[in-house]
Scaffold this motif. Structure first.
Motif, PDB file in Angstrom:
ATOM      1  N   SER A 186     120.083  68.417  82.035  1.00 41.35           N
ATOM      2  CA  SER A 186     120.585  68.082  80.705  1.00 41.35           C
ATOM      3  C   SER A 186     121.718  67.068  80.848  1.00 41.35           C
ATOM      4  N   PHE A 187     122.965  67.514  80.714  1.00 40.72           N
ATOM      5  CA  PHE A 187     124.128  66.632  80.834  1.00 40.72           C
ATOM      6  C   PHE A 187     124.570  66.546  82.284  1.00 40.72           C
ATOM      7  N   ALA A 188     124.819  65.345  82.777  1.00 43.01           N
ATOM      8  CA  ALA A 188     125.251  65.149  84.167  1.00 43.01           C
ATOM      9  C   ALA A 188     126.765  65.316  84.265  1.00 43.01           C
ATOM     10  N   ALA A 189     127.219  66.541  84.119  1.00 39.20           N
ATOM     11  CA  ALA A 189     128.651  66.823  84.148  1.00 39.20           C
ATOM     12  C   ALA A 189     129.335  66.347  85.433  1.00 39.20           C
ATOM     13  N   PRO A 190     128.670  66.392  86.603  1.00 37.39           N
ATOM     14  CA  PRO A 190     129.328  65.906  87.812  1.00 37.39           C
ATOM     15  C   PRO A 190     129.737  64.438  87.751  1.00 37.39           C
ATOM     16  N   GLY A 191     129.010  63.643  86.976  1.00 42.08           N
ATOM     17  CA  GLY A 191     129.400  62.247  86.825  1.00 42.08           C
ATOM     18  C   GLY A 191     130.590  62.069  85.924  1.00 42.08           C
ATOM     19  N   PHE A 192     130.830  63.057  85.071  1.00 45.46           N
ATOM     20  CA  PHE A 192     131.962  63.021  84.150  1.00 45.46           C
ATOM     21  C   PHE A 192     133.231  63.577  84.794  1.00 45.46           C
ATOM     22  N   ALA A 193     133.084  64.604  85.621  1.00 44.43           N
ATOM     23  CA  ALA A 193     134.230  65.271  86.243  1.00 44.43           C
ATOM     24  C   ALA A 193     133.884  65.584  87.696  1.00 44.43           C
ATOM     25  N   PRO A 194     133.913  64.570  88.573  1.00 44.14           N
ATOM     26  CA  PRO A 194     133.443  64.771  89.950  1.00 44.14           C
ATOM     27  C   PRO A 194     134.296  65.724  90.778  1.00 44.14           C
ATOM     28  N   ALA A 195     135.587  65.832  90.510  1.00 42.87           N
ATOM     29  CA  ALA A 195     136.426  66.705  91.338  1.00 42.87           C
ATOM     30  C   ALA A 195     136.007  68.168  91.173  1.00 42.87           C
ATOM     31  N   VAL A 196     135.728  68.586  89.942  1.00 38.66           N
ATOM     32  CA  VAL A 196     135.260  69.961  89.704  1.00 38.66           C
ATOM     33  C   VAL A 196     133.911  70.168  90.391  1.00 38.66           C
ATOM     34  N   HIS A 197     133.040  69.173  90.299  1.00 36.46           N
ATOM     35  CA  HIS A 197     131.718  69.289  90.929  1.00 36.46           C
ATOM     36  C   HIS A 197     131.844  69.441  92.437  1.00 36.46           C
ATOM     37  N   GLU A 198     132.665  68.630  93.057  1.00 38.88           N
ATOM     38  CA  GLU A 198     132.782  68.686  94.518  1.00 38.88           C
ATOM     39  C   GLU A 198     133.364  70.021  94.977  1.00 38.88           C
ATOM     40  N   THR A 225     123.679  72.197  87.058  1.00 36.81           N
ATOM     41  CA  THR A 225     125.126  71.983  87.040  1.00 36.81           C
ATOM     42  C   THR A 225     125.744  72.479  85.735  1.00 36.81           C
ATOM     43  N   VAL A 226     125.022  72.315  84.624  1.00 33.68           N
ATOM     44  CA  VAL A 226     125.544  72.689  83.311  1.00 33.68           C
ATOM     45  C   VAL A 226     124.391  72.589  82.319  1.00 33.68           C
ATOM     46  N   GLY A 227     124.661  72.887  81.059  1.00 37.06           N
ATOM     47  CA  GLY A 227     123.654  72.729  80.019  1.00 37.06           C
ATOM     48  C   GLY A 227     123.736  71.367  79.357  1.00 37.06           C
ATOM     49  N   GLY A 228     123.549  71.346  78.046  1.00 41.15           N
ATOM     50  CA  GLY A 228     123.526  70.091  77.308  1.00 41.15           C
ATOM     51  C   GLY A 228     122.850  70.305  75.972  1.00 41.15           C
ATOM     52  N   GLU A 229     122.089  69.301  75.505  1.00 40.74           N
ATOM     53  CA  GLU A 229     121.439  69.484  74.208  1.00 40.74           C
ATOM     54  C   GLU A 229     120.103  68.749  74.063  1.00 40.74           C
ATOM     55  N   SER A 262     126.110  78.082  86.457  1.00 37.27           N
ATOM     56  CA  SER A 262     126.413  76.719  86.056  1.00 37.27           C
ATOM     57  C   SER A 262     127.511  76.268  87.000  1.00 37.27           C
ATOM     58  N   THR A 263     127.164  75.404  87.926  1.00 33.75           N
ATOM     59  CA  THR A 263     128.147  75.045  88.947  1.00 33.75           C
ATOM     60  C   THR A 263     129.412  74.464  88.345  1.00 33.75           C
ATOM     61  N   GLN A 264     129.274  73.694  87.282  1.00 40.33           N
ATOM     62  CA  GLN A 264     130.415  73.010  86.693  1.00 40.33           C
ATOM     63  C   GLN A 264     131.314  73.952  85.890  1.00 40.33           C
ATOM     64  N   VAL A 265     130.787  75.115  85.506  1.00 43.70           N
ATOM     65  CA  VAL A 265     131.562  76.055  84.686  1.00 43.70           C
ATOM     66  C   VAL A 265     132.006  77.266  85.495  1.00 43.70           C
ATOM     67  N   HIS A 266     131.126  77.780  86.339  1.00 36.75           N
ATOM     68  CA  HIS A 266     131.390  79.064  86.972  1.00 36.75           C
ATOM     69  C   HIS A 266     131.717  78.982  88.467  1.00 36.75           C
ATOM     70  N   LEU A 267     131.484  77.850  89.089  1.00 35.82           N
ATOM     71  CA  LEU A 267     131.803  77.701  90.506  1.00 35.82           C
ATOM     72  C   LEU A 267     132.970  76.759  90.750  1.00 35.82           C
ATOM     73  N   GLY A 268     132.985  75.613  90.070  1.00 37.84           N
ATOM     74  CA  GLY A 268     133.986  74.594  90.357  1.00 37.84           C
ATOM     75  C   GLY A 268     135.369  74.853  89.811  1.00 37.84           C
ATOM     76  N   PRO A 269     135.528  75.287  88.566  1.00 38.90           N
ATOM     77  CA  PRO A 269     136.861  75.424  87.986  1.00 38.90           C
ATOM     78  C   PRO A 269     137.596  76.672  88.456  1.00 38.90           C
ATOM     79  N   GLY A 270     138.923  76.641  88.279  1.00 38.89           N
ATOM     80  CA  GLY A 270     139.728  77.827  88.487  1.00 38.89           C
ATOM     81  C   GLY A 270     140.069  78.103  89.935  1.00 38.89           C
ATOM     82  N   PRO A 271     140.749  79.228  90.180  1.00 41.32           N
ATOM     83  CA  PRO A 271     141.197  79.556  91.536  1.00 41.32           C
ATOM     84  C   PRO A 271     140.097  80.050  92.457  1.00 41.32           C
ATOM     85  N   GLY A 272     138.933  80.389  91.918  1.00 37.48           N
ATOM     86  CA  GLY A 272     137.834  80.873  92.744  1.00 37.48           C
ATOM     87  C   GLY A 272     136.745  81.489  91.892  1.00 37.48           C
ATOM     88  N   LEU A 273     135.717  82.019  92.558  1.00 32.84           N
ATOM     89  CA  LEU A 273     134.610  82.648  91.841  1.00 32.84           C
ATOM     90  C   LEU A 273     135.039  84.008  91.311  1.00 32.84           C
TER      91      LEU A 273
END
Length: 349
Positions: A23-35, A84-88, A134-145
């Motif tokens: 759907s939406f390529a969130a890693p291209g929008f916010a690469p640091a969270v993706h990595e 990585t994430v959803g979209g529409e 969702s890697t961009q929502v549940h894996l990348g952000p925050g202090p950990g899983l």
């Protein structure tokens, strides 16, 4: 009769997992969270994340995104797929997918939100999947899983087994802005959860799950991509959750009512409804109003289910879908909803 689905074999540490943006390529929008998500995915599972041409490509067309999915299903070295994430607009990707590639080599697929389209496509092919991740929502952000996410992620991808679905005791509707440096180290605004709400008879139901994001299910049905008779869901457990679009309760009720008119509510034996998001970056009602908005959604869903199937066991407030912490749940696999003990178990085999 309830449809029997193939449960894809589990991956093993060292195997490749395709990380895709259908759907939406969130890693291209916010690469640091993706990595950071890629590092954490590898650490938590021992799998090797593999990106594809459209994983980070903003604006990729449906044919390009479908080509990546087709390649991932066709590659024998790829043993699982996660979005990585959803979209529409994933509804426009589905017509370009290769059904035979997915049937030849079924693999665990994890995704939420707009990925309801892919879960329904796989279900139509007779393949079970996992709703969540969702890697961009549940894996990348925050202090950990979050612990419940890590446990269900490993169960879905590697370990299988039967886990009790528990309440983590806290929840957030939205995290930090992905391009805010704090997104890499901080949770969003979390608050204590309320007890789950139970209705219907006090009995235990075990059955295969079907469902997803309520708004996207409406698109799937409108596009004519659920062509089975309602009895294909007989004895099953329906999963329903709503998105960050923050639908008014009355609109939620209209969609659930349409599921009732389609005969789908009457077919299942239980309904699990997720804790809904009721705030976003622009709209943050106070705690009293947030609780009232959640209660309004709960009440309208319970009312509509009771109207079409008073014998269904209903539990509202399960932490899956668009809030965090998130449980990943089987889609097409077995879930037990015990209205007497007021407990829920999921089979990740």
């Amino acid at each position: 009769m309830t449809r029997e689905l193939v449960r894809p074999p589990k991956a093993r540490p060292g195997d490749r997992i395709a990380v895709l943006s259908p759907s939406f390529a969130a890693p291209g929008f916010a690469p640091a969270v993706h990595e950071q998500a890629m590092r954490r995915l590898a650490e938590a599972t021992g799998l090797v994340p593999v990106e594809y041409p459209t994983t980070r490509l903003l604006g990729a067309n449906p044919e390009q995104r479908a080509a990546d999915l087709n390649q991932a299903f066709a590659d024998p070295q790829v043993r699982a797929i996660i979005a990585t994430v959803g979209g529409e607009d994933q509804v426009t990707v589905v017509p370009h997918l290769d059904a035979e590639a997915a049937r030849r080599d079924p693999k665990p697929f994890l995704g939420t939100s707009d990925n309801t389209n892919l879960h329904q496509w796989l279900w139509s092919l007779g393949i079970a999947s996992f709703y969540g991740g969702s890697t961009q929502v549940h894996l990348g952000p925050g202090p950990g899983l979050d612990a419940v996410h890590a446990a269900s992620l490993r169960a879905a991808l590697l370990d299988g087994g039967r886990l009790e679905v528990s309440d983590p005791g806290e929840s957030e509707d939205v995290g930090r802005d992905w391009n805010d440096p704090r997104a890499l180290t901080e949770h969003g605004d979390r608050e204590p959860t309320e007890p789950w709400s139970w209705s219907g008879p006090e009995r235990s139901v075990t059955g295969p799950t079907w469902g997803g994001c309520l708004e996207v299910l409406q698109w799937v049905l409108t596009a004519g991509r659920f062509r089975e008779e309602p009895d294909a869901l007989a004895g099953g457990v329906m999963l329903l959750e709503t998105s960050e679009e923050l639908l008014p309760a009355r609109e939620v009720g209209w969609i659930v009512r349409a599921l009732g008119e389609r005969g789908l509510l009457a077919a299942v034996d239980a309904v699990l409804v997720a804790r809904p998001p009721v705030s976003d970056f622009e709209r943050r009602p106070d705690a009293t109003e947030r609780a009232a908005l959640r209660a309004a959604q709960r009440d309208v869903v319970v009312e509509q289910v009771a109207r079409y199937n008073p014998d269904a066991v209903v539990c509202v407030g399960i932490p899956f879908g668009h809030t965090r912490p998130q449980w990943i749940l089987p889609h097409g696999g077995a879930v037990t909803v015990d209205g007497a003990a007021r407990r829920v178990w999921a089979d990740y085999g």
